[in-house]
Design an enzyme around this catalytic site. Structure first.
Site, short mmCIF file in Angstrom:
data_model
loop_
_atom_site.label_atom_id
_atom_site.label_comp_id
_atom_site.label_asym_id
_atom_site.label_seq_id
_atom_site.Cartn_x
_atom_site.Cartn_y
_atom_site.Cartn_z
N ILE A 135 -55.83 66.84 -24.30
CA ILE A 135 -54.75 66.27 -23.50
C ILE A 135 -55.35 65.48 -22.32
O ILE A 135 -56.31 65.93 -21.70
CB ILE A 135 -53.85 67.39 -22.96
N CYS A 136 -54.74 64.33 -22.04
CA CYS A 136 -55.08 63.58 -20.82
C CYS A 136 -53.79 63.00 -20.27
O CYS A 136 -52.70 63.46 -20.58
CB CYS A 136 -56.14 62.51 -21.10
N ARG A 137 -53.89 61.96 -19.46
CA ARG A 137 -52.70 61.37 -18.85
C ARG A 137 -51.85 60.62 -19.87
O ARG A 137 -50.64 60.78 -19.93
CB ARG A 137 -53.11 60.44 -17.70
N MET A 186 -49.82 63.50 -20.74
CA MET A 186 -48.95 64.15 -19.77
C MET A 186 -47.82 63.24 -19.31
O MET A 186 -46.81 63.71 -18.79
CB MET A 186 -49.76 64.66 -18.57
#
Length: 97
Positions: free
Chosen positions: A61-63, A89
């Site tokens: 997961i990242c932005r 996110m």
């Protein structure tokens, strides 16, 4: 590479067959993180792979989903089972801590 939506990832939070790895920078994580996720900045992932459980699937997961895609490719090259959370996110509507 396998991909899941944020909604699909949220449905897997209680499943202990998965590890959620957040590869965002410290200041991004300070704004909120998925409960139970492990924070390993993308730049240090290569040196911290020994902290991950190879028997579990790693959900990255990242932005927005781009850095996590790179992280997933890096881990796959080392024999990990990986999934990228598309949309990152920015698309997450579930709980954050």
């Amino acid at each position: 590479m396998k991909e899941l939506s944020p909604e699909q990832v949220e449905a897997l939070l209680e499943n202990d067959q998965y590890e959620i790895i957040d590869v965002r920078e410290d200041e991004e994580v300070a704004q909120g993180m998925i409960p139970g996720a492990k924070h390993i900045v993308l730049g240090s992932l290569e040196n911290r792979m020994d902290e991950l459980d190879k028997s579990k699937e790693q959900i990255l997961i990242c932005r927005s989903g781009r850095r996590s895609e790179m992280a997933a490719m890096l881990l796959e090259e080392q024999g990990f089972k990986t999934t990228n959370m598309v949309g990152g996110m920015l698309e997450w509507t579930g709980e954050v801590k």
